[in-house]
Design a protein around this motif. Structure first.
Motif, PDB file in Angstrom:
ATOM      1  N   GLU A  11      -2.648   6.207   9.169  1.00 20.61           N
ATOM      2  CA  GLU A  11      -3.677   7.082   8.616  1.00 20.61           C
ATOM      3  C   GLU A  11      -4.080   6.625   7.211  1.00 20.61           C
ATOM      4  N   ARG A  12      -3.100   6.233   6.415  1.00 21.91           N
ATOM      5  CA  ARG A  12      -3.384   5.765   5.052  1.00 21.91           C
ATOM      6  C   ARG A  12      -4.233   4.500   5.080  1.00 21.91           C
ATOM      7  N   PHE A  13      -3.909   3.557   5.946  1.00 16.42           N
ATOM      8  CA  PHE A  13      -4.648   2.293   6.006  1.00 16.42           C
ATOM      9  C   PHE A  13      -6.073   2.521   6.486  1.00 16.42           C
ATOM     10  N   LEU A  14      -6.259   3.366   7.475  1.00 16.66           N
ATOM     11  CA  LEU A  14      -7.608   3.628   7.963  1.00 16.66           C
ATOM     12  C   LEU A  14      -8.467   4.302   6.902  1.00 16.66           C
ATOM     13  N   ASP A  26       7.890  14.817  -0.751  1.00 14.47           N
ATOM     14  CA  ASP A  26       6.996  13.804  -1.308  1.00 14.47           C
ATOM     15  C   ASP A  26       7.699  12.441  -1.262  1.00 14.47           C
ATOM     16  N   VAL A  27       8.037  12.047  -0.059  1.00 11.29           N
ATOM     17  CA  VAL A  27       8.887  10.873   0.160  1.00 11.29           C
ATOM     18  C   VAL A  27       8.028   9.605   0.118  1.00 11.29           C
ATOM     19  N   PRO A  28       8.339   8.676  -0.799  1.00 11.58           N
ATOM     20  CA  PRO A  28       7.516   7.466  -0.883  1.00 11.58           C
ATOM     21  C   PRO A  28       7.791   6.500   0.259  1.00 11.58           C
ATOM     22  N   GLY A  29       6.763   5.831   0.670  1.00 15.22           N
ATOM     23  CA  GLY A  29       6.849   4.754   1.641  1.00 15.22           C
ATOM     24  C   GLY A  29       5.739   3.765   1.348  1.00 15.22           C
ATOM     25  N   ARG A  30       5.610   2.763   2.182  1.00 19.46           N
ATOM     26  CA  ARG A  30       4.520   1.816   1.967  1.00 19.46           C
ATOM     27  C   ARG A  30       4.185   1.075   3.253  1.00 19.46           C
ATOM     28  N   ASN A  31       2.937   0.689   3.332  1.00 21.11           N
ATOM     29  CA  ASN A  31       2.502  -0.319   4.280  1.00 21.11           C
ATOM     30  C   ASN A  31       2.526  -1.668   3.575  1.00 21.11           C
ATOM     31  N   ALA A  63       4.283   2.138   8.116  1.00 20.70           N
ATOM     32  CA  ALA A  63       5.495   2.949   8.048  1.00 20.70           C
ATOM     33  C   ALA A  63       5.177   4.385   8.452  1.00 20.70           C
ATOM     34  N   GLY A  64       6.215   5.127   8.830  1.00 19.44           N
ATOM     35  CA  GLY A  64       6.070   6.549   9.108  1.00 19.44           C
ATOM     36  C   GLY A  64       5.708   6.908  10.532  1.00 19.44           C
ATOM     37  N   HIS A  65       5.757   5.935  11.452  1.00 21.79           N
ATOM     38  CA  HIS A  65       5.301   6.176  12.824  1.00 21.79           C
ATOM     39  C   HIS A  65       5.988   7.381  13.461  1.00 21.79           C
ATOM     40  N   GLU A  66       7.299   7.480  13.320  1.00 20.59           N
ATOM     41  CA  GLU A  66       8.094   8.453  14.080  1.00 20.59           C
ATOM     42  C   GLU A  66       7.947   9.881  13.575  1.00 20.59           C
ATOM     43  N   ILE A  67       7.404  10.060  12.364  1.00 14.93           N
ATOM     44  CA  ILE A  67       7.247  11.417  11.814  1.00 14.93           C
ATOM     45  C   ILE A  67       5.798  11.690  11.426  1.00 14.93           C
ATOM     46  N   GLN A  85       0.851  -1.189   0.000  1.00 13.43           N
ATOM     47  CA  GLN A  85       0.000   0.000   0.000  1.00 13.43           C
ATOM     48  C   GLN A  85       0.889   1.242   0.000  1.00 13.43           C
ATOM     49  N   PRO A  86       1.177   1.775  -1.189  1.00 15.68           N
ATOM     50  CA  PRO A  86       2.088   2.929  -1.258  1.00 15.68           C
ATOM     51  C   PRO A  86       1.421   4.212  -0.772  1.00 15.68           C
ATOM     52  N   PHE A  87       2.222   5.089  -0.222  1.00 15.85           N
ATOM     53  CA  PHE A  87       1.767   6.429   0.140  1.00 15.85           C
ATOM     54  C   PHE A  87       2.990   7.328   0.188  1.00 15.85           C
ATOM     55  N   THR A  88       2.778   8.600   0.303  1.00 18.29           N
ATOM     56  CA  THR A  88       3.893   9.537   0.429  1.00 18.29           C
ATOM     57  C   THR A  88       3.681  10.421   1.643  1.00 18.29           C
ATOM     58  N   LEU A  89       4.783  10.804   2.262  1.00 11.98           N
ATOM     59  CA  LEU A  89       4.773  11.846   3.279  1.00 11.98           C
ATOM     60  C   LEU A  89       5.427  13.080   2.678  1.00 11.98           C
ATOM     61  N   SER A  90       4.952  14.233   3.070  1.00  8.71           N
ATOM     62  CA  SER A  90       5.367  15.460   2.387  1.00  8.71           C
ATOM     63  C   SER A  90       6.853  15.744   2.531  1.00  8.71           C
ATOM     64  N   ARG A  91       7.468  15.245   3.609  1.00  8.23           N
ATOM     65  CA  ARG A  91       8.887  15.554   3.797  1.00  8.23           C
ATOM     66  C   ARG A  91       9.529  14.538   4.728  1.00  8.23           C
ATOM     67  N   GLN A  92      10.837  14.428   4.576  1.00  7.49           N
ATOM     68  CA  GLN A  92      11.678  13.674   5.496  1.00  7.49           C
ATOM     69  C   GLN A  92      13.089  14.241   5.406  1.00  7.49           C
TER      70      GLN A  92
END
Length: 426
Positions: free
Chosen positions: A291-294, A216-221, A281-285, A70-77
């Protein structure tokens, strides 16, 4: 404490815990903790985080589940490469407290440490201290202390958080928080006398940081499903975070081991229940993965029998200093350990977790970590655990911080709670 030798790593990677006779055996659970550790730093957007996600996906597939990304992006890292503080040629590791100013993602600065007080300190370092509050998130009180230091207009702030381990400790942040106006650099409490001497003697201090901002950093669940009856609303949701600030072995490893154990049991132990597993993914930031999964992927609250969440530091040893060394009696650190559940699940969880040391938090008090999003989304039946431990959110966290004998009881309590929830489907 740390990552094992290359041969040991190779043997771990060749071992398949999914084929173990008992997924709940402490040795199987600990092998998963060790495997998680070998991927290194698990910060969002890092290679270590992606390697861990890929491994979890393979294990879920081996357990017979339908696995997807399940891909998603966070605005910054902020991507940290290295950070050191040097005095008279002697260097120690430091870490920026997120978020570092964008224009100073990489910087070098040599300057004195200003004397305590309220006078302006342009061109100098200013020191600040935070008491360790047994929390995980940067909050308004922390920011108020830093605002006082920043009001002196320093070139940078040297921040010491008084974590009892003496190691660098960092707080979680979110995506909405603004960068600091100047770098805030975390120094280890054990290095305070060294900084005190430099400040007293007026010796210059050099900080060198190398890193880069990413956008726009990619990550995934990783999401896995086992659906027996599409028309039967009897979902069990199982979740665990994967990313964190450092290697974070006992912060994340026990939860991931328990998560995989439930996945390996799902097909045979609960033959009529529908399951969905999510490794976030993304817990610490900012909890971006949950949020994406919900928003897209979680079954409706009214179709969910229970949500089981494996949070932080579920089974970690208590350590203490003796004669300058860390030692442990290999007993669980339960000083800040909470057993979480909604009101609807209080009786079941109380019974199954009666031998697990920890403070019960029920109903509105149970929204800890990523369960806060689950609770806010209206799921009436959830349970889980979360804790701190001696090396929580520090670089010293390693596989030596846990062991088979304390992992197994915790994971069995989760499994037996699911037994009770599923009831007659066994």
């Amino acid at each position: 404490m740390g990552v094992g030798r290359p041969l040991a790593i190779l043997l771990l990677l060749m071992t398949n815990p999914a084929l173990a006779a008992d997924p709940l055996a402490g040795s199987t659970l600990y092998a998963d903790v060790q495997r998680y550790e070998v991927f290194g730093v698990h910060r969002y957007g890092s290679q270590g985080a992606e390697l861990a996600m890929a491994w979890i996906a393979r294990e879920l597939e081996r357990a017979g589940l339908d696995v997807s990304s399940q891909p998603f992006t966070l605005s910054r890292q902020y991507e940290l490469e290295s950070a050191t503080l040097t005095i008279d040629g002697e260097s120690r590791s430091v870490v920026p407290q997120w978020w570092i100013p964008e224009a100073q993602a990489s910087f070098s600065l040599t300057a004195p440490i200003a004397a305590p007080g309220n006078d302006p300190a342009e061109g100098s370092f200013v020191r600040a201290d935070l008491a360790f509050d047994r929390g995980a998130y940067l909050n308004a009180q922390h920011r108020a202390v830093l605002a006082t230091a920043l009001a002196r207009r320093p070139a940078a702030v040297l921040l010491t958080i008084d974590h009892p381990s003496g190691e660098i400790f960092t707080y979680n942040v979110d995506q909405k928080e603004k960068p600091w106006p100047v770098p805030v650099i975390l120094a280890a409490p054990k290095d305070r006398p060294w900084l005190d001497a430099a400040q007293r003697d007026g010796r210059p201090v050099s900080v060198a940081v190398r890193g880069a901002w990413r956008y726009d950093v990619p990550g995934r669940n990783v999401v896995a499903r086992l659906q027996r009856d599409p028309g039967n609303p009897n979902w069990i949701v199982v979740s665990t975070p994967v990313t964190s600030w450092f290697t974070s072995t006992c912060e994340r490893g026990p939860g991931i081991a328990g998560f995989l154990a439930v996945a390996r049991l799902a097909a045979t132990r609960w033959p009529r229940a529908n399951f969905v597993f999510v490794a976030t993914a993304g817990h610490e930031i900012g909890h971006g993965g949950m949020e994406r999964f919900l928003h897209d992927g979680a079954p409706p609250a009214e179709a969910t029998l229970a949500w089981a969440h494996f949070g932080a530091s579920l089974a970690c040893y208590d350590w203490r200093r003796e004669n300058g060394r860390w030692v442990t009696d290999r007993v669980v650190d339960s000083r800040v350990r909470v057993i979480l559940r909604s009101q609807a699940m209080d009786a079941i969880v109380a019974r199954r977790f009666k031998d697990i040391a920890g403070q019960p938090l029920v109903g509105d008090h149970a929204g800890i970590g990523e369960l806060r999003e689950v609770m806010a989304a209206g799921y009436p039946r959830f349970f889980g655990m979360a804790a701190l431990h001696t090396f929580f959110h520090t670089p010293a966290d390693s596989a030596a911080t846990t062991g088979p004998e304390i992992l197994e009881p915790v994971v069995r309590a989760f499994v037996e709670t699911i037994d009770d929830v599923v009831g007659g489907t066994r």
